[in-house]
Design an enzyme around this catalytic site. Structure first.
Site, PDB file in Angstrom:
ATOM      1  N   LYS A  95       0.922  -1.328   0.026  1.00 47.76           N
ATOM      2  CA  LYS A  95       0.001   0.049   0.075  1.00 47.76           C
ATOM      3  C   LYS A  95       0.907   1.194   0.019  1.00 47.76           C
ATOM      4  O   LYS A  95       1.659   1.279   0.662  1.00 47.76           O
ATOM      5  CB  LYS A  95      -0.775  -0.040   1.251  1.00 47.76           C
ATOM      6  CG  LYS A  95      -1.937   1.232   1.211  1.00 47.76           C
ATOM      7  CD  LYS A  95      -3.051   1.097   0.522  1.00 47.76           C
ATOM      8  CE  LYS A  95      -3.755   2.210   0.366  1.00 47.76           C
ATOM      9  NZ  LYS A  95      -3.420   2.870  -1.073  1.00 47.76           N
ATOM     10  N   LYS A 101       5.482   1.818  -3.286  1.00 50.01           N
ATOM     11  CA  LYS A 101       5.266   3.300  -3.787  1.00 50.01           C
ATOM     12  C   LYS A 101       5.660   3.045  -5.238  1.00 50.01           C
ATOM     13  O   LYS A 101       6.263   2.079  -5.551  1.00 50.01           O
ATOM     14  CB  LYS A 101       6.309   3.851  -3.035  1.00 50.01           C
ATOM     15  CG  LYS A 101       6.099   5.197  -3.265  1.00 50.01           C
ATOM     16  CD  LYS A 101       5.192   5.927  -2.020  1.00 50.01           C
ATOM     17  CE  LYS A 101       4.957   7.547  -2.008  1.00 50.01           C
ATOM     18  NZ  LYS A 101       4.335   7.989  -1.135  1.00 50.01           N
ATOM     19  N   GLY A 130      -2.481   8.321  -4.297  1.00 48.46           N
ATOM     20  CA  GLY A 130      -1.953   9.655  -4.879  1.00 48.46           C
ATOM     21  C   GLY A 130      -0.606  10.045  -3.955  1.00 48.46           C
ATOM     22  O   GLY A 130      -0.375   9.449  -2.926  1.00 48.46           O
ATOM     23  N   ASP A 131       0.216  10.623  -4.529  1.00 53.83           N
ATOM     24  CA  ASP A 131       0.994  11.522  -3.817  1.00 53.83           C
ATOM     25  C   ASP A 131       1.494  12.698  -4.820  1.00 53.83           C
ATOM     26  O   ASP A 131       0.597  13.352  -5.426  1.00 53.83           O
ATOM     27  CB  ASP A 131       2.407  10.515  -3.789  1.00 53.83           C
ATOM     28  CG  ASP A 131       3.535  11.067  -2.688  1.00 53.83           C
ATOM     29  OD1 ASP A 131       3.353  10.668  -1.573  1.00 53.83           O
ATOM     30  OD2 ASP A 131       4.445  11.526  -3.423  1.00 53.83           O
ATOM     31  N   THR A 163      -4.361  13.679   5.426  1.00 60.73           N
ATOM     32  CA  THR A 163      -2.848  13.711   5.807  1.00 60.73           C
ATOM     33  C   THR A 163      -2.679  15.091   6.317  1.00 60.73           C
ATOM     34  O   THR A 163      -1.956  15.120   7.669  1.00 60.73           O
ATOM     35  CB  THR A 163      -2.136  13.814   4.333  1.00 60.73           C
ATOM     36  OG1 THR A 163      -2.348  12.752   3.662  1.00 60.73           O
ATOM     37  CG2 THR A 163      -0.514  13.642   4.735  1.00 60.73           C
ATOM     38  N   ASN A 207      -2.029  19.058  -2.125  1.00 63.93           N
ATOM     39  CA  ASN A 207      -3.088  18.627  -1.168  1.00 63.93           C
ATOM     40  C   ASN A 207      -2.582  18.467   0.441  1.00 63.93           C
ATOM     41  O   ASN A 207      -3.659  18.967   1.149  1.00 63.93           O
ATOM     42  CB  ASN A 207      -3.177  17.213  -1.512  1.00 63.93           C
ATOM     43  CG  ASN A 207      -4.018  16.185  -0.604  1.00 63.93           C
ATOM     44  OD1 ASN A 207      -3.587  15.568   0.329  1.00 63.93           O
ATOM     45  ND2 ASN A 207      -5.422  16.135  -0.907  1.00 63.93           N
ATOM     46  N   SER A 214      -6.743   5.936   3.735  1.00 65.34           N
ATOM     47  CA  SER A 214      -6.886   4.897   2.641  1.00 65.34           C
ATOM     48  C   SER A 214      -7.193   3.583   2.977  1.00 65.34           C
ATOM     49  O   SER A 214      -8.037   2.886   2.448  1.00 65.34           O
ATOM     50  CB  SER A 214      -5.465   5.108   1.869  1.00 65.34           C
ATOM     51  OG  SER A 214      -5.368   6.028   1.032  1.00 65.34           O
TER      52      SER A 214
HETATM   53  P1  NDP Z   1       0.848  17.756  -4.435  1.00 66.99           P
HETATM   54  O1  NDP Z   1       1.357  17.330  -5.631  1.00 66.99           O
HETATM   55  O2  NDP Z   1      -0.485  18.024  -4.016  1.00 66.99           O
HETATM   56  O3  NDP Z   1       1.701  19.256  -3.819  1.00 66.99           O
HETATM   57  C1  NDP Z   1       2.891  19.237  -3.678  1.00 66.99           C
HETATM   58  C2  NDP Z   1       3.552  20.528  -3.198  1.00 66.99           C
HETATM   59  O4  NDP Z   1       4.899  20.528  -3.017  1.00 66.99           O
HETATM   60  C3  NDP Z   1       3.239  21.488  -4.332  1.00 66.99           C
HETATM   61  O5  NDP Z   1       3.176  22.555  -3.678  1.00 66.99           O
HETATM   62  C4  NDP Z   1       4.560  21.590  -4.979  1.00 66.99           C
HETATM   63  O6  NDP Z   1       5.065  22.638  -5.827  1.00 66.99           O
HETATM   64  C5  NDP Z   1       5.425  21.329  -3.837  1.00 66.99           C
HETATM   65  N1  NDP Z   1       6.684  20.511  -4.412  1.00 66.99           N
HETATM   66  C6  NDP Z   1       6.679  19.460  -5.086  1.00 66.99           C
HETATM   67  N2  NDP Z   1       8.096  18.926  -5.403  1.00 66.99           N
HETATM   68  C7  NDP Z   1       8.795  19.935  -4.910  1.00 66.99           C
HETATM   69  C8  NDP Z   1      10.280  20.500  -4.962  1.00 66.99           C
HETATM   70  N3  NDP Z   1      11.116  19.502  -5.511  1.00 66.99           N
HETATM   71  N4  NDP Z   1      10.655  21.448  -4.230  1.00 66.99           N
HETATM   72  C9  NDP Z   1       9.639  22.461  -3.596  1.00 66.99           C
HETATM   73  N5  NDP Z   1       8.431  22.297  -3.569  1.00 66.99           N
HETATM   74  C10 NDP Z   1       8.116  20.965  -4.234  1.00 66.99           C
HETATM   75  O7  NDP Z   1       1.432  16.714  -3.318  1.00 66.99           O
HETATM   76  P2  NDP Z   1       1.204  16.121  -2.020  1.00 66.99           P
HETATM   77  O8  NDP Z   1       0.606  17.609  -0.992  1.00 66.99           O
HETATM   78  O9  NDP Z   1       0.310  15.043  -1.767  1.00 66.99           O
HETATM   79  O10 NDP Z   1       2.395  15.849  -1.248  1.00 66.99           O
HETATM   80  C11 NDP Z   1       3.301  16.538  -0.537  1.00 66.99           C
HETATM   81  C12 NDP Z   1       4.217  15.819   0.343  1.00 66.99           C
HETATM   82  O11 NDP Z   1       3.321  15.363   1.533  1.00 66.99           O
HETATM   83  C13 NDP Z   1       4.998  14.773  -0.435  1.00 66.99           C
HETATM   84  O12 NDP Z   1       6.309  14.796   0.504  1.00 66.99           O
HETATM   85  C14 NDP Z   1       4.224  13.499  -0.176  1.00 66.99           C
HETATM   86  O13 NDP Z   1       5.220  12.509  -0.467  1.00 66.99           O
HETATM   87  C15 NDP Z   1       3.880  13.569   1.233  1.00 66.99           C
HETATM   88  N6  NDP Z   1       2.626  12.876   1.525  1.00 66.99           N
HETATM   89  C16 NDP Z   1       1.436  12.833   0.646  1.00 66.99           C
HETATM   90  C17 NDP Z   1       0.253  12.181   1.216  1.00 66.99           C
HETATM   91  C18 NDP Z   1      -0.888  12.317   0.465  1.00 66.99           C
HETATM   92  O14 NDP Z   1      -2.089  11.741   1.170  1.00 66.99           O
HETATM   93  N7  NDP Z   1      -1.201  13.074  -0.482  1.00 66.99           N
HETATM   94  C19 NDP Z   1       0.472  11.325   2.487  1.00 66.99           C
HETATM   95  C20 NDP Z   1       1.642  11.329   3.223  1.00 66.99           C
HETATM   96  C21 NDP Z   1       2.672  12.250   2.661  1.00 66.99           C
HETATM   97  P3  NDP Z   1       5.019  22.555  -7.242  1.00 66.99           P
HETATM   98  O15 NDP Z   1       3.427  22.888  -7.679  1.00 66.99           O
HETATM   99  O16 NDP Z   1       5.732  23.716  -7.791  1.00 66.99           O
HETATM  100  O17 NDP Z   1       5.362  21.308  -7.797  1.00 66.99           O
HETATM  101  O1  2IT Z   2       2.859   8.988   1.650  1.00 73.33           O
HETATM  102  C1  2IT Z   2       1.977   8.437   1.749  1.00 73.33           C
HETATM  103  O2  2IT Z   2       1.669   8.008   2.830  1.00 73.33           O
HETATM  104  C2  2IT Z   2       1.025   8.728   0.440  1.00 73.33           C
HETATM  105  N1  2IT Z   2       1.345   9.306  -0.327  1.00 73.33           N
HETATM  106  C3  2IT Z   2      -0.410   8.059   0.787  1.00 73.33           C
HETATM  107  C4  2IT Z   2      -0.505   6.909   0.379  1.00 73.33           C
HETATM  108  C5  2IT Z   2      -1.828   6.010   0.394  1.00 73.33           C
HETATM  109  O3  2IT Z   2      -1.826   4.826  -0.040  1.00 73.33           O
HETATM  110  O4  2IT Z   2      -2.605   6.515   0.667  1.00 73.33           O
END
Ligand code: NDP
Ligand code: 2IT
Length: 452
Positions: A90, A126, A165-166, A209, A240, A379
């Protein structure tokens, strides 16, 4: 370091020399779980560290698609099926040009321990691609997703591997991926999470998250008789995780003064209130614009091109963008400016130097695999609802998320105080606590299931 951990880390370094993020994640875990390895020799006898640092399976594939001009494009697709000792693989899918095998192995490795902490039955995995959704039309994103799923579908399934998603993968992408899976397999199953509400998604999954990370911060603050109300907070990212984290902080009476994207940071000393946040959500989710526009929209705010938020004074910091976005110097600047809490919404946003700075300063530090586990936890709840063919209410899911985050905090806290010499009545090493708690459950399951 003991002889065992030194030897294993050396072996992992030799085998994966070109994967710095993976090595960083492994080093953080191995260096903090030593107390439990010394206390319980069964882990060394069963070569658990050697096994847990090797993915069970890694799939790499070609993703051909055509752009709107009819040109042929080729990307690389991945799925790292890391560990299935406690449940089906997952974890999310990341679409970003920086994606490579090492980054997905670090994320998959982290996911193994994170999922274990959620208390739900989920293994770790992943995947993703070096595809860049930025600037692509909806039809290009759809064709890419369809091609990606045409290969991925033979490796996943509701009881085998359940992606989500991520970065770069949100509701739109999950929709296209799910549609193609269903078409090829002729099955309507819970093979992906993060689905829309009208075709199998769970309420609160988009929020989970960010909300969960704030709940975790609240639990940490409570150990010092404090809470987030009235706190000045810096947040990075505007995707997100960041959006719903800001929403929850606002609801609880905190003041958020920054958000960012990969181009720069906006600083709004008056606070990004609910109305401004609604504007940011429309900007990022509908218009797919840049955070820079915020400064022209709201007077009194400023845009800091090419900068991250960590030089702005705050009480609490919430990195929610990406890995290694806080280094040792930035961590030191946070502490110097009075920051008392860091809770990680992103995965591995602080590098190893930065983590040492937090621990030496004795601030409340909630590491990613504990603090951001709320997303994957919901999830898991989406999977449970899909299996039951039932939908729970918003209040039911939020209450379960709240309890899960409380549980994760308690579990990390208890394991830290049981095993770590540096813990005191006023200091908890949540890095070690989360790693040990997550590790023990998976490692014991691996031993129970024999050498597979
Ligand atoms: P999104 O794609 O929705 O948003 C990502 C955000 O981070 C955007 O503002 C993006 O800016 C910025 N970003 C991405 N890459 C970079 C970089 N290299 N340098 C600077 N800024 C960057 O993703 P999420 O919000 O889902 O994910 C954000 C973080 O949270 C990640 O580390 C992800 O692994 C983690 N995460 C996500 C979960 C989820 O449920 N979605 C769960 C747990 C962890 P830009 O638009 O310029 O790319
Ligand atoms: O990093 C993470 O935990 C996620 N992007 C969410 C993974 C999931 O299966 O919901």
């Amino acid at each position: 370091m003991t002889e065992y951990t030194t030897r294993v880390l050396e072996g992992v370094r030799n085998k994966n020399a070109h994967e710095p993020e993976f090595l960083q994640a492994v080093q953080e875990v191995i260096s903090t779980i030593e107390p439990v390895l010394s206390a319980q020799k069964k882990y060394e006898e069963n070569c658990i560290l050697e096994r847990i640092t090797e993915p069970e399976r890694t799939i790499i594939f070609r993703v051909p698609w055509t752009d709107d001009a009819g040109r042929i494009r080729i990307n690389r697709g991945f799925r790292v099926e890391f560990n299935s000792a406690i449940g089906p693989y997952k974890g999310g899918l990341r679409f970003h040009p920086s994606v490579n095998l090492g980054i997905l192995k670090f994320l998959g490795f982290e996911q193994v321990f994170k999922n274990s902490l959620t208390t739900l039955a989920m293994g770790g995995g992943k995947g993703g691609s070096d595809f860049d959704p930025k600037g692509k039309s909806d039809t290009e994103v759809m064709r890419f997703c369809q091609s990606f799923m045409t290969e991925l579908q033979r490796h996943i399934g509701a009881d085998t591997d359940v992606p989500a998603g991520d970065i770069g993968v949100g509701g739109r992408e999950i929709g296209y991926l799910f549609g193609q899976y269903k078409r090829l397999r002729n099955e309507f199953t819970g093979v992906l999470t993060g689905k829309a509400l009208n075709w199998g998604g769970s309420l609160i999954r988009p929020e989970a998250t960010g909300y969960g990370c704030v709940y975790f911060a609240q639990n940490m603050l409570a150990t010092r008789g404090d809470d987030v109300s009235g706190k000045v907070c810096t947040v990075s990212g505007s995707g997100n995780v960041a959006q719903y984290l800001v929403e929850k902080l606002n609801q609880l009476g905190a003041k958020v003064v920054t958000m960012s994207d990969s181009n720069g940071t906006i600083y709004d000393p008056a606070g990004i209130d609910a109305e401004k946040l609604a504007w940011v959500m429309e900007l990022k989710n509908v218009r797919r614009g840049r955070i820079k526009e915020y400064a022209s929209q709201f007077t009194g705010s400023q845009y800091m091109e090419g900068q991250r938020p960590w030089s702005i004074p705050c009480d609490c910091a919430f990195p929610c963008a990406t890995q290694n976005e806080i280094n040792g110097e930035e961590a030191a600047a946070l502490v110097k400016n009075g920051c008392k809490l860091v809770a990680e919404g992103a995965n591995m946003p602080t590098d190893l130097d930065g983590i040492s700075v937090y621990l030496n300063a004795g601030i409340l530090y909630g590491p990613a695999k504990a603090a951001n586990a709320g997303g994957v936890a919901v999830s898991g709840l989406e999977m449970a609802q899909n299996s039951q063919r039932l939908n729970w209410t918003r209040e039911q899911v939020d209450a379960k998320l709240f309890d899960i985050m409380k549980n994760i905090h308690e579990n990390a806290y208890n394991h830290a105080h049981e095993y770590c010499k540096d813990c005191t009545s006023d200091f908890t090493n949540y890095v070690a606590g989360a790693n040990i708690a997550g590790f023990v459950k998976v490692a014991d399951a691996m031993i129970d299931q024999g050498l597979v």
